[in-house]
Motif scaffolding. Structure first.
Motif, PDB file in Angstrom:
ATOM      1  N   ASP A 257      -1.059 -57.973  10.317  1.00  0.00           N
ATOM      2  CA  ASP A 257       0.393 -57.965  10.133  1.00  0.00           C
ATOM      3  C   ASP A 257       1.193 -58.513  11.102  1.00  0.00           C
ATOM      4  OD1 ASP A 257      -0.142 -57.546   7.725  1.00  0.00           O
ATOM      5  OD2 ASP A 257       0.751 -54.890   8.790  1.00  0.00           O
TER       6      ASP A 257
ATOM      7  N   LEU B 145       8.653 -57.881   4.861  1.00  0.00           N
ATOM      8  CA  LEU B 145       9.524 -56.482   5.067  1.00  0.00           C
ATOM      9  C   LEU B 145       9.003 -55.699   5.259  1.00  0.00           C
ATOM     10  CD1 LEU B 145      12.985 -57.296   3.569  1.00  0.00           C
ATOM     11  CD2 LEU B 145      12.120 -57.530   6.639  1.00  0.00           C
ATOM     12  N   ARG B 146       8.485 -54.262   5.414  1.00  0.00           N
ATOM     13  CA  ARG B 146       7.613 -53.157   5.551  1.00  0.00           C
ATOM     14  C   ARG B 146       8.592 -52.382   5.548  1.00  0.00           C
ATOM     15  NH1 ARG B 146       5.796 -57.066   9.145  1.00  0.00           N
ATOM     16  NH2 ARG B 146       3.816 -57.447   8.769  1.00  0.00           N
ATOM     17  N   LYS B 147       7.956 -50.951   4.895  1.00  0.00           N
ATOM     18  CA  LYS B 147       8.788 -50.159   4.934  1.00  0.00           C
ATOM     19  C   LYS B 147       8.378 -49.212   6.314  1.00  0.00           C
ATOM     20  CE  LYS B 147       9.378 -45.892   2.477  1.00  0.00           C
ATOM     21  NZ  LYS B 147       9.492 -45.397   1.228  1.00  0.00           N
ATOM     22  N   ARG B 148       9.873 -48.605   7.120  1.00  0.00           N
ATOM     23  CA  ARG B 148       9.853 -48.078   8.018  1.00  0.00           C
ATOM     24  C   ARG B 148       8.775 -46.938   8.013  1.00  0.00           C
ATOM     25  NH1 ARG B 148      15.450 -48.043  10.863  1.00  0.00           N
ATOM     26  NH2 ARG B 148      15.359 -50.699  11.174  1.00  0.00           N
ATOM     27  N   ALA B 149       7.692 -46.340   8.874  1.00  0.00           N
ATOM     28  CA  ALA B 149       7.662 -44.543   9.028  1.00  0.00           C
ATOM     29  C   ALA B 149       8.898 -43.843   8.719  1.00  0.00           C
ATOM     30  CB  ALA B 149       6.851 -45.261  10.234  1.00  0.00           C
ATOM     31  N   ASP B 150       8.360 -42.661   8.114  1.00  0.00           N
ATOM     32  CA  ASP B 150       9.567 -41.842   7.874  1.00  0.00           C
ATOM     33  C   ASP B 150       9.589 -40.984   9.113  1.00  0.00           C
ATOM     34  OD1 ASP B 150      10.084 -42.291   5.343  1.00  0.00           O
ATOM     35  OD2 ASP B 150       8.801 -41.043   4.629  1.00  0.00           O
TER      36      ASP B 150
END
Length: 86
Positions: free
Chosen positions: A37, A53-58
């Protein structure tokens, strides 16, 4: 090695730096399919393409608790409101 995405990307970046776009772009596009990535985002950037775009870690935000509210209440209790109005 022909299947090493990182090596292909590095060579492509070197060729771009030398203004040899015709040789660089096919290498970068081939590396883009196989790269991890982080490398893929750098390749997209060099090619002028949008990044994925990637989802952020919580990750929880900072826990301030009720500190601000407590300070405000102590300020009111101490009578600082009268001084602030002046």
């Amino acid at each position: 090695e022909p299947d090493d995405a990182l090596s292909m990307a590095q060579l492509g970046f070197l060729l771009l730096g030398r203004e040899q776009h015709a040789e660089a772009i096919p290498l970068l596009e081939k590396a883009l399919d196989k790269a991890d990535d982080q490398v893929a985002d750098r390749i997209r950037s060099a090619l002028g393409r949008p990044q994925v775009l990637r989802k952020r870690a919580d990750v929880p935000g900072p826990q301030t608790g009720n500190e601000a509210k407590d300070l405000a209440l102590r300020s009111l209790e101490a009578g600082y409101l009268k001084d602030a109005v002046k």
